[in-house]
Enzyme design. Structure first.
Site, PDB file in Angstrom:
ATOM      1  N   HIS A   1     -11.191  -2.882   3.243  1.00 39.20           N
ATOM      2  CA  HIS A   1     -11.080  -2.576   4.676  1.00 39.20           C
ATOM      3  C   HIS A   1     -11.820  -1.289   5.051  1.00 39.20           C
ATOM      4  CE1 HIS A   1      -8.251  -0.171   2.555  1.00 39.20           C
ATOM      5  NE2 HIS A   1      -8.121   0.611   3.614  1.00 39.20           N
ATOM      6  N   ASP A   2     -12.423  -0.615   4.046  1.00 40.45           N
ATOM      7  CA  ASP A   2     -13.157   0.641   4.295  1.00 40.45           C
ATOM      8  C   ASP A   2     -14.665   0.480   4.136  1.00 40.45           C
ATOM      9  OD1 ASP A   2     -10.701   2.767   2.602  1.00 40.45           O
ATOM     10  OD2 ASP A   2     -10.870   2.169   4.713  1.00 40.45           O
TER      11      ASP A   2
ATOM     12  N   ASP B   1       0.874  -1.181   0.000  1.00 38.98           N
ATOM     13  CA  ASP B   1       0.000   0.000   0.000  1.00 38.98           C
ATOM     14  C   ASP B   1       0.909   1.227   0.000  1.00 38.98           C
ATOM     15  OD1 ASP B   1      -3.264  -0.205   1.311  1.00 38.98           O
ATOM     16  OD2 ASP B   1      -2.397   1.617   0.430  1.00 38.98           O
TER      17      ASP B   1
ATOM     18  N   GLU C   1      -6.370   4.029  -5.804  1.00 43.74           N
ATOM     19  CA  GLU C   1      -7.660   4.255  -5.130  1.00 43.74           C
ATOM     20  C   GLU C   1      -8.047   5.681  -5.489  1.00 43.74           C
ATOM     21  OE1 GLU C   1      -9.815   4.404  -0.760  1.00 43.74           O
ATOM     22  OE2 GLU C   1      -7.914   5.422  -1.160  1.00 43.74           O
TER      23      GLU C   1
ATOM     24  N   ASP D   1      -2.905   4.773  -2.395  1.00 45.11           N
ATOM     25  CA  ASP D   1      -3.962   5.301  -1.532  1.00 45.11           C
ATOM     26  C   ASP D   1      -4.403   6.695  -1.980  1.00 45.11           C
ATOM     27  OD1 ASP D   1      -4.361   6.677   1.636  1.00 45.11           O
ATOM     28  OD2 ASP D   1      -5.466   4.885   1.000  1.00 45.11           O
TER      29      ASP D   1
HETATM   30  O1  LIG Z   1     -14.300   4.799   2.558  1.00 40.42           O
HETATM   31  C1  LIG Z   1     -14.164   5.937   2.264  1.00 40.42           C
HETATM   32  C2  LIG Z   1     -14.922   6.592   1.210  1.00 40.42           C
HETATM   33  O2  LIG Z   1     -16.228   6.178   1.285  1.00 40.42           O
HETATM   34  C3  LIG Z   1     -13.300   6.754   2.977  1.00 40.42           C
HETATM   35  O3  LIG Z   1     -13.569   6.414   4.264  1.00 40.42           O
HETATM   36  C4  LIG Z   1     -11.856   6.582   2.752  1.00 40.42           C
HETATM   37  O4  LIG Z   1     -11.324   7.463   3.609  1.00 40.42           O
HETATM   38  C5  LIG Z   1     -11.338   6.921   1.420  1.00 40.42           C
HETATM   39  O5  LIG Z   1     -11.831   6.037   0.539  1.00 40.42           O
HETATM   40  C6  LIG Z   1      -9.832   6.843   1.374  1.00 40.42           C
HETATM   41  O6  LIG Z   1      -9.404   5.661   1.922  1.00 40.42           O
HETATM   42  C7  LIG Z   1      -8.010   5.452   2.008  1.00 40.42           C
HETATM   43  O7  LIG Z   1      -7.329   6.522   2.631  1.00 40.42           O
HETATM   44  C8  LIG Z   1      -7.626   6.763   3.984  1.00 40.42           C
HETATM   45  C9  LIG Z   1      -6.540   7.687   4.445  1.00 40.42           C
HETATM   46  O8  LIG Z   1      -5.291   7.116   4.196  1.00 40.42           O
HETATM   47  C10 LIG Z   1      -7.647   5.523   4.857  1.00 40.42           C
HETATM   48  O9  LIG Z   1      -8.291   5.825   6.048  1.00 40.42           O
HETATM   49  C11 LIG Z   1      -8.391   4.395   4.168  1.00 40.42           C
HETATM   50  O10 LIG Z   1      -8.336   3.235   4.954  1.00 40.42           O
HETATM   51  C12 LIG Z   1      -7.769   4.184   2.803  1.00 40.42           C
HETATM   52  O11 LIG Z   1      -8.343   3.119   2.125  1.00 40.42           O
END
Ligand SMILES: O=C(CO)[C@@H](O)[C@H](O)[C@H](O)CO[C@H]1O[C@H](CO)[C@@H](O)[C@H](O)[C@H]1O
Ligand SMILES: [Ca+2]
Length: 533
Positions: A311-312, A96, A242, A189
């Site tokens: 994981h989100d 990541d 992402e 990310d």
């Molecule tokens: O899920 C999300 C959008 O609906 C958000 O919560 C998320 O923050 C966003 O997609 C970005 O996520 C990534 O970056 C964040 C900040 O690094 C981290 O908290 C997440 O786990 C990661 O996947």
């Protein structure tokens, strides 16, 4: 992109996968001890959520040292062993890459606060904040001394200043460090928000005020091209971005091979079919909305990164299926959908056994920073306690982060895990499903094998055939073959007009006669030759 298109990715969330030293926290040795299991699924790449040094304000997405391993997860020796043991099993590891921000405990930020000439502009400092708001709710600026710094996520995640060429050079070194170690690539990310074109006030929105100044900016494309030219192109790599709030056109701009940026991106439209305005205001799930969004992305985007969980996001069976009466059937129906779409499939740990949302009874059982900050915002908005707690139960990212369920007792750790384990491990676990030919686990294995043995399922074009309130039929086809995928996405019997042609190669419900009556959550894949006469 050659053979990359053939690959299937399995996402591991290290904190919740397997604890090897009885401290209740998953770790790298735990992952290494389960490599044979991961290999047995038929997947090719393991995407590791962050294992770098971190004070864990956002469970590793707040990195304090990119070149070292979080002691909670082990050390670099453990990591080298994981990379080697994976390689020996023909498995690749993807890391990541979190470069929109670092932890506020990263050396760079400490030196920036101390006004060190080299690092003072590594972050985004201002005398006065603007009106931007954070992804986690609340304002996006905090003050240290007489200056404010920007953080689009938690206040312990200051955003890097990508106008600064030194930041670029340092991140290139980080990427080369891991690629030299044999890492196969990166999941990048929130990569489409790293370049802030201006720091002007944004148009006021309920969520993400200011996004027009940092979302999908031209500067981001330049950065991605440079990272590709100067680092990634020197290795055989795999990259997925992402990309929040991305449109099909914006996705294509990022992944068209001639643009030399990313291989594919994660979009979010299909993750927003059961909400209004933002993910915390959930609505009833209507399968037809999901069919429509997925079909549009299948048709319009050059190559998709397909996922239903990560994981989100809350667990897909609890959102789009039925995690009680039709647990087995609906988990398999969603598996059939995921593995039949055109693009690279991503399976999230536990999805292959049908893990469901967690069983959180009080706010104190939640660990996720976003869940607690949003709960606070909901309180300030005057949303009654009972309702805002229900909102968290439905939407919390912790629903995806409960410990992996290896056996009836759990099997993740010998001690109490860092996050509450779901008691339904008694019914839903790997060990029981290993021994059950008809389990969700063995169905995923069959599906992955079928995808590998059928080129049309990997490269065939996509065409939607039927979308009703409950039934989704689509075809994948190339010059020689056609696959017909028939899905009943409802808990009721559904009649389809005519019998499907071709050979039935997999289905999720045992029946004597596969006619035009679909049982609740029934799924079928037919394959037939295309005659050119
Ligand atoms: O899920 C999300 C959008 O609906 C958000 O919560 C998320 O923050 C966003 O997609 C970005 O996520 C990534 O970056 C964040 C900040 O690094 C981290 O908290 C997440 O786990 C990661 O996947
Ligand atoms: Ca541990």
């Amino acid at each position: 992109m050659g053979l990359k298109k053939d690959l299937v990715v399995y996402q591991v969330y290290p904190r919740s996968f397997k604890d090897s030293n009885d401290d209740g926290i998953g770790d790298i040795k735990g992952i290494t001890s389960k490599l044979d299991y991961i290999k047995s699924l038929g997947v090719d790449i393991i995407w590791l959520s962050p294992v770098y040094c971190s004070p864990n304000d956002d469970n590793g997405y707040d990195i304090s040292d990119y070149l070292n391993i979080n002691p909670e997860f082990g050390n670099m020796k453990d990591m080298n062993k994981l990379i080697l043991e994976a390689e020996l099993r023909g498995l690749k590891i993807m890391m990541d890459l979190v470069i929109n921000h670092t932890s506020d405990e990263h050396e760079w930020f400490k030196k920036s606060v101390a006004n060190d000439p080299k690092y003072k502009d590594y972050y985004i400092w201002r005398d006065e904040p603007n009106n931007w708001t954070s992804f986690f709710g609340g304002k996006a600026w905090d003050k240290i001394g007489d200056k404010y710094y920007l953080h689009l996520f938690s206040k312990k995640q200051p955003d890097l200043n990508w106008h600064n060429p030194d930041v670029m050079e340092d991140i290139k070194k980080v990427m080369s460090f891991w690629l030299d170690k044999g890492i196969y690539g990166f999941r990048c990310d929130v990569i489409n928000i790293i370049f802030k074109s201006s720091l002007e006030n944004g148009k006021k929105h309920l969520v993400l005020t200011g996004k027009e100044h940092y979302h999908q900016q031209e500067g981001m494309h330049k950065i991605l091209k440079e990272l590709r030219r100067d680092v990634l192109n020197h290795y055989d790599t795999f990259t997925v971005g992402e990309t929040v709030m991305v449109t099909p056109k914006q996705a294509n701009d990022l992944i068209y091979p001639e643009n030399e940026e990313l291989d594919m991106v994660f979009s979010f439209s299909h993750m927003e079919v059961d909400q209004v305005s933002n993910k915390w205001f959930k609505t009833k799930f209507r399968p037809k909305k999901l069919m429509k969004v997925l079909s549009m992305w299948q048709k319009e985007v050059y190559w998709n990164a397909n996922y239903l969980e990560n994981h989100d996001q809350p667990r897909s069976i609890s959102r789009f299926g039925d995690d009680k009466k039709y647990h087995n059937q609906s988990a398999k129906m969603l598996a059939t959908l995921l593995m039949s779409l055109k693009g690279t499939p991503y399976i999230y740990q536990g999805q292959e056994i049908g893990m469901t949302n967690g069983e959180f009874k009080t706010m104190s059982e939640f660990q996720d920073v976003e869940t607690h900050t949003i709960y606070h915002v909901a309180k300030k908005l005057g949303i009654p306690k009972k309702i805002r707690f229900k909102m968290m139960q439905k939407t919390s990212r912790d629903n995806a982060r409960t410990p992996m369920q290896w056996n009836k007792e759990g099997g993740f750790s010998k001690v109490t895990p860092w996050l509450k384990q779901n008691p339904n491990t008694k019914e839903i676990n790997v060990l029981d499903q290993e021994q059950d030919h008809d389990s969700i686990l063995n169905y995923y294995r069959k599906l992955i094998k079928i995808r590998k043995n059928n080129k049309v399922l990997r490269y065939g074009e996509f065409e939607s055939v039927l979308q009703t309130k409950s039934v989704f039929i689509f075809r994948r086809f190339d010059k020689k073959k056609e696959a017909i995928i028939v899905l009943n996405m409802s808990n009721k019997e559904q009649k389809i007009k005519n019998d499907c042609e071709g050979k039935l190669i997999i289905n999720n419900i045992k029946k004597n006669d596969y006619n035009c009556v679909l049982s609740p959550y029934e799924a079928r894949i037919y394959i037939k030759e295309i005659s050119n006469d």
